[in-house]
Design a protein around this motif. Structure first.
Motif, mmCIF file in Angstrom:
data_model
loop_
_atom_site.group_PDB
_atom_site.id
_atom_site.type_symbol
_atom_site.label_atom_id
_atom_site.label_comp_id
_atom_site.label_asym_id
_atom_site.label_seq_id
_atom_site.Cartn_x
_atom_site.Cartn_y
_atom_site.Cartn_z
ATOM 1 N N ARG A 168 54.222 12.123 -71.977
ATOM 2 C CA ARG A 168 53.034 12.576 -72.263
ATOM 3 C C ARG A 168 52.460 11.748 -73.452
ATOM 4 O O ARG A 168 53.287 11.339 -74.302
ATOM 5 C CB ARG A 168 52.968 14.041 -72.824
ATOM 6 C CG ARG A 168 53.429 15.020 -71.630
ATOM 7 C CD ARG A 168 52.153 15.307 -70.550
ATOM 8 N NE ARG A 168 51.032 15.658 -71.337
ATOM 9 C CZ ARG A 168 49.803 16.168 -70.662
ATOM 10 N NH1 ARG A 168 50.003 16.013 -69.169
ATOM 11 N NH2 ARG A 168 48.782 16.662 -71.321
ATOM 12 N N CYS A 180 51.433 10.186 -66.896
ATOM 13 C CA CYS A 180 52.638 11.297 -67.095
ATOM 14 C C CYS A 180 53.657 10.688 -65.826
ATOM 15 O O CYS A 180 52.961 10.645 -64.625
ATOM 16 C CB CYS A 180 52.224 12.715 -67.032
ATOM 17 S SG CYS A 180 51.079 13.188 -68.337
ATOM 18 N N GLY A 208 43.143 14.743 -63.328
ATOM 19 C CA GLY A 208 42.870 13.976 -64.417
ATOM 20 C C GLY A 208 42.448 14.619 -65.609
ATOM 21 O O GLY A 208 42.893 15.769 -65.896
ATOM 22 N N THR A 209 41.646 14.139 -66.559
ATOM 23 C CA THR A 209 41.436 14.373 -67.981
ATOM 24 C C THR A 209 39.963 14.844 -68.105
ATOM 25 O O THR A 209 39.399 13.808 -68.648
ATOM 26 C CB THR A 209 41.893 13.471 -68.968
ATOM 27 O OG1 THR A 209 43.374 13.269 -68.612
ATOM 28 C CG2 THR A 209 42.102 14.319 -70.314
#
Ligand SMILES: C[S@@+](CC[C@H](N)C(=O)[O-])C[C@H]1O[C@@H](n2cnc3c(N)ncnc32)[C@H](O)[C@@H]1O
Ligand code: SF4
Length: 381
Positions: A132, A15, A60-61
């Motif tokens: 995004r 992003c 992070g994810t």
């Protein structure tokens, strides 16, 4: 009470605003998870056996992980730490594009009982500006499916002050949130962080920066709306229905111990702070070889005091001068009483019993006020 934070350092796409530690290459994922398990085992005494009632998967994810990978991390924590299962809050940060119905149900069965969904905006124009990977429709589906799967503890992240985000669009974001009747949400003012794509584009004159007046207006809209909807503004960026505080974040703000595992994660045990290396490959190698993978700072009274002022003033519980006197001594209590005077007379801070709190105008200038209250060295005392 203590808590555990797990940093999952991968994202599908960067992003434009984000400078958290992450990599968009997932090649190292399985080795990194091995290292993470090893770190959790090596450090099992860091929290001195204290009871743990929150685990937070952040990034992070973390929603990029398979549910089995998440389960195994929880099992390793359970085997090595003193978990209070009857009070446990286990949060997972999730990006809307990762959560399909089946995965949501599996996460729920795996013991995740709080989802933090990175919605950011319910408008595709904002999502494009922020770069995004998901769209607004995916956010709606994700929230609805999570609610249908039994998650009652859901929070979403929103960002205001985005370039070209009108006040009307911001208000519509809040009104959309209202439809879901969520117990909690976070709303952040867009900040231009170093080493981000936004910072580079602004430097190159390709885009404009953020507009302070817009961010201030939208913050005030948010405060009023939250108040009308019975959300408590319990921290500058965090809002909940009464009783639905984030246990994990509240622990940070109240100065409780936490262990952070994974690259870039921070840990705190009241007298020292340490932070892991923010590089996936170096983290993996160092943990495997038993080489140092973190740096550590022993906290002086002055830095503990500054930290307390910074975190407490941002909350609705405020900065407690009696606590400062008891924990740090009279000189510190006298110093904050003196240094806060000008902010109290400018109506940026107010005093309630022995506590200092930000006024609404003060919240707009929180960072400046907080740094104005910091003690720089012994000469200030
Ligand atoms: C580290 S991110 C992790 C969550 C997840 N990866 C996601 O993006 O949804 C946590 C939250 O911090 C906020 N955030 C990160 N950088 C920001 C910035 N520069 N300005 C405003 N908010 C920011 C975003 O709302 C984001 O959801
Ligand atoms: S905001 Fe979340 S998804 Fe975006 S780069 Fe940062 S951590 Fe990754």
């Amino acid at each position: 009470m203590a808590s555990i934070y797990i940093h999952i350092p991968y994202c599908r796409q960067a992003c434009y605003y984000c400078n958290f530690h992450f990599s968009t290459s997932l090649q190292t994922k399985s080795e990194l998870l091995d290292a993470l398990h090893l770190e959790l085992i090596h450090r099992k005494n860091y929290l001195s056996g204290e009871k743990i009632s929150t685990i937070y998967f952040g990034g992070g994810t973390p929603s990029l992980l398979e549910v089995d990978e998440i389960k195994k991390i929880i099992e390793t924590i359970d085997r090595n730490y003193n978990l209070e299962w009857d009070k446990m809050e286990i949060t997972l940060e999730a990006n809307p594009d990762d959560l399909k119905k089946e995965k949501i149900q599996d996460l729920y069965s795996a013991g995740i009982n709080r989802l933090s969904i990175g919605v950011q905006s319910f408008f595709d124009t904002d999502l494009k500006t922020l770069h995004r990977i998901h769209n607004a429709e995916q956010s709606h589906q994700c929230i609805q499916e999570a609610q249908q799967s039994g998650f009652d503890n859901i929070t979403i992240d929103l960002i205001y002050g985005v370039q070209n985000q009108s006040d009307d669009i911001w208000m519509q974001n809040l009104e959309t949130l209202k439809n879901y009747n969520l117990p909690h949400f976070s709303a952040y003012a867009l900040t231009i962080e170093p080493k981000t794509a936004f910072e580079k584009m602004i430097r190159q004159g390709k885009i404009t920066g953020t507009d302070d007046d817009q961010a201030a207006r939208q913050f005030l809209v948010l405060q009023q709306w939250a108040n009308e909807q019975n959300y408590l503004a319990y921290e500058i960026s965090n809002y909940c229905k009464p009783g639905h505080f984030s246990k994990h974040n509240t622990g940070y703000w109240l100065g409780e111990k936490y262990l952070g595992a994974g690259p870039s994660a921070h840990s705190f045990n009241t007298h020292s702070r340490q932070w892991n290396i923010a590089n996936n490959t170096k983290y993996i190698q160092s943990v495997k070889n038993n080489d140092p993978y973190y740096e550590m700072e022993t906290l002086s009274d002055i830095s503990q005091y500054n930290e307390y002022v910074m975190t407490s003033l941002r909350t609705m519980w405020g900065c407690d001068i009696s606590l400062i006197r008891d924990r740090f001594g009279l000189a510190f209590a006298n110093e904050i009483t003196k240094s806060s005077l000008r902010y109290v007379s400018d109506n940026l801070l107010f005093k309630k019993d022995h506590k200092l709190l930000l006024t609404l105008a003060g919240k707009l200038l929180a960072d400046n006020i907080i740094s104005g209250l910091f003690i720089l060295n012994d000469n200030d005392l």
